[in-house]
Design an enzyme around this catalytic site. Sequence first.
Site, mmCIF file in Angstrom:
data_model
loop_
_atom_site.group_PDB
_atom_site.id
_atom_site.type_symbol
_atom_site.label_atom_id
_atom_site.label_comp_id
_atom_site.label_asym_id
_atom_site.label_seq_id
_atom_site.Cartn_x
_atom_site.Cartn_y
_atom_site.Cartn_z
ATOM 1 C CD GLU A 299 5.433 -17.883 -12.040
ATOM 2 O OE1 GLU A 299 4.317 -17.415 -11.767
ATOM 3 O OE2 GLU A 299 6.017 -17.650 -13.111
ATOM 4 C CG ASP B 272 -10.031 11.106 -3.654
ATOM 5 O OD1 ASP B 272 -11.023 11.375 -2.954
ATOM 6 O OD2 ASP B 272 -9.339 10.073 -3.486
ATOM 7 C CG ASP C 152 -6.207 7.333 -4.222
ATOM 8 O OD1 ASP C 152 -6.749 7.585 -3.138
ATOM 9 O OD2 ASP C 152 -5.395 6.404 -4.385
#
Length: 471
Positions: free
Chosen positions: A181, A302, A439
């Site tokens: 957690e 990219d 990206d």
Amino acid sequence: MPSDLSSLLREHVVLMEELDRRRRTNLLAKYRPYTKQIEFHKAGAVYRERLFMAGNQLGKTLAGAAEAAMHLTGRYPDWWQGKRFSKPVVMIAGSESYELTRDGVQRLMVGPPMNEEDWGTGYLPKADIVDYTRRSGVSGALDSVTVRHVSGRVSTLLFKAYEQGRGKWQANTVDYVWFDEEPPEDVYLEGITRTNATGGSVTVTFTPLNGMSAVVQRYILPGEDKGALSRNVTTMTIDDAEHYSPEERQAIIDSYPPHEREARTKGVPTLGSGRIFPVSEESIRIDPFDIPKHWVQIGGLDFGWDHPFAATGCAWDRDADVFYITKVYREREATPIIHAAALKPWGAWLPWSWPHDGLQHDKGSGEQLAAQYRAQGLNLLPERATFDDGTNGVEAGLSDMLQRMQTGRFKVFSTCPQWFEEFRLYHRKDGKVVKEMDDLISASRYALMMKRFAKVKADSAAWKFSERKVI
């Protein structure tokens, strides 16, 4: 004869009870991880900090417990490709409170907290639990466990809680920290500090119900933080949980309130109004199919180094005006020759759209980025990506993508999981697009902007023997 039969039956019962005892007290030997759990474990061989971000009840804590038990005992299975400790370890494991640590981490490691007779039925084999100390004030809670290591020496597992604050985490120098957690940032940073002297590891397993918190951002949106190269995040959705049937998955999804479904079933931090594409993943996901020969195709690039280089293969059904993302590639810190080698099998004929930074010159060679990729055999379009009117605004491109998603005219093959990873986390902060983990999204946007230059797939032989020229 009856007495012989009775004796055989008693022996059979005793044998079955012994086999059951061995099975129940050596759970670690039965651990068979899912694909995503294996991915999480494997990353430990490379990255010092790891986050396993997943929906509820998908196996993230179970994976954390199994790995922790392997490090404490030194018992690694034959299939293991993750980090290995060659000696006994000192480990801290904890959760939000001592009650939650007891009912979560301790239960999975040791066994049911309220039944000492069953201690040893967790992931720590009963035969390897040498000793333990109790925590006062919390019924059934342990403070520490001493574990036999295959070397003949012993490891130590310490249980802690975030509610103590960072001060209570300062005393120990340890080899491994497991946060089950999400911890507060100061506790997380203290956990890292405890492993600095040993070069140890930190793992976190949680469902991101606190949204884009500081700890989540540390992994997903590191910005200029150079330490990001030592971190890894594995995301597991309900679709990756191999123990659920499709019907069970849908029932679980339907059981959650709409505003919690993304976090609880996909492990996606709540982004609220900042999400750029507020549409359901299911509405754009589609099973792969063979692209019709008359459809046109285009690729999008990219460029990147520290942040990944990305490429998408796209198809456009001009009759229905539906744009498809069919395949993806994403890799960081590799040269143009490596990227080009990975993309050329997509087709030498495929036209590639690329962004304005392709006009930049490489600091070493002085050559333009776009020219370097052309030299490696990729069929880059002659000009950078723009709309029909010559503009190239990011917001206009995102608006086009969103409108298509909302009207059923933008689809992504289900075989592109990395694309969906970015889609889930793409958001704005203070009204501005956060340029992290985008990206493949960006490569898709460039391809969509230049779809007017998409081409029908060429016959490979005809392409090979024809006079090849730049489009």
